[in-house]
Design an enzyme around this catalytic site. Structure first.
Site, PDB file in Angstrom:
ATOM      1  N   SER A 125      -8.106 -99.453 -43.272  1.00  0.00           N
ATOM      2  CA  SER A 125      -8.605 -98.393 -42.390  1.00  0.00           C
ATOM      3  C   SER A 125      -7.659 -98.139 -41.215  1.00  0.00           C
ATOM      4  O   SER A 125      -7.472 -96.994 -40.799  1.00  0.00           O
ATOM      5  CB  SER A 125     -10.001 -98.745 -41.866  1.00  0.00           C
ATOM      6  N   VAL A 185     -13.421-108.918 -47.908  1.00  0.00           N
ATOM      7  CA  VAL A 185     -13.552-107.463 -48.029  1.00  0.00           C
ATOM      8  C   VAL A 185     -13.512-106.800 -46.644  1.00  0.00           C
ATOM      9  O   VAL A 185     -12.884-105.752 -46.472  1.00  0.00           O
ATOM     10  CB  VAL A 185     -14.825-107.079 -48.817  1.00  0.00           C
ATOM     11  N   ALA A 235      -9.899-106.764 -45.655  1.00  0.00           N
ATOM     12  CA  ALA A 235      -9.176-105.743 -46.421  1.00  0.00           C
ATOM     13  C   ALA A 235      -9.512-104.341 -45.926  1.00  0.00           C
ATOM     14  O   ALA A 235      -8.620-103.498 -45.754  1.00  0.00           O
ATOM     15  CB  ALA A 235      -9.509-105.868 -47.913  1.00  0.00           C
ATOM     16  N   GLU A 236     -10.789-104.086 -45.682  1.00  0.00           N
ATOM     17  CA  GLU A 236     -11.174-102.754 -45.196  1.00  0.00           C
ATOM     18  C   GLU A 236     -10.600-102.494 -43.811  1.00  0.00           C
ATOM     19  O   GLU A 236     -10.208-101.370 -43.493  1.00  0.00           O
ATOM     20  CB  GLU A 236     -12.689-102.582 -45.185  1.00  0.00           C
ATOM     21  N   THR A 237     -10.530-103.521 -42.999  1.00  0.00           N
ATOM     22  CA  THR A 237      -9.989-103.366 -41.648  1.00  0.00           C
ATOM     23  C   THR A 237      -8.522-102.958 -41.686  1.00  0.00           C
ATOM     24  O   THR A 237      -8.131-101.981 -41.042  1.00  0.00           O
ATOM     25  CB  THR A 237     -10.176-104.683 -40.852  1.00  0.00           C
TER      26      THR A 237
END
Length: 140
Positions: free
Chosen positions: A64, A56, A59-61
């Site tokens: 973003s 996660v 994925a967020e990195t």
């Protein structure tokens, strides 16, 4: 700024952050597509498998970063929503995340993120949505 310059910028600007601690390395960066990889070693849970939370974070990195590129100079991306489905365990090597834009607007950006192992097998599927807004000013 060219794609290689952006990749180098993102790889150097994360000193001392969670991105550095997790060993995330950017390979490609544009508003439409961001690719990064992360080692499994050091990002595992007690059973020796890649930690779902590490997937996660990866994925967020990437989502973003794509959102920040879409937002543009003087603007910022702020996460609104992320979800993840974990498909298989990984014990070694690297995982690679590819964030592909679903919708790029002036105020919202959404990405589909596919995380694969070294053999190209899907490890995790994620979706992230970020709000794009004016960058906050730093407190003096």
């Amino acid at each position: 700024m060219s794609d290689p310059e952006m990749v180098e910028l993102f790889n150097t600007m994360n000193a001392g952050t969670l991105v550095e601690r997790m060993g995330i390395e950017f390979l490609e960066a544009s508003p439409q597509r961001v690719v990064a990889r992360m080692p499994v070693e050091g990002n595992t849970q007690p059973y020796g498998l890649l930690h779902g939370g590490a997937s996660v974070v990866l994925a967020e990195t990437v989502g973003s970063v794509g959102s920040a590129l879409q937002a543009g100079e003087g603007r910022a991306a702020v996460g609104l929503d992320i979800n993840a489905t974990h498909h298989r365990g990984v014990r070694s090597g690297f995982v690679t995340a590819t964030a592909t834009a679903i919708s790029l607007g002036r105020t919202v950006a959404s990405y589909d993120v596919a995380i694969t192992d070294d053999e190209g097998r899907r490890v995790c599927t994620s979706r992230i949505t970020c709000m794009l807004r004016d960058a906050p000013t730093k407190a003096q």
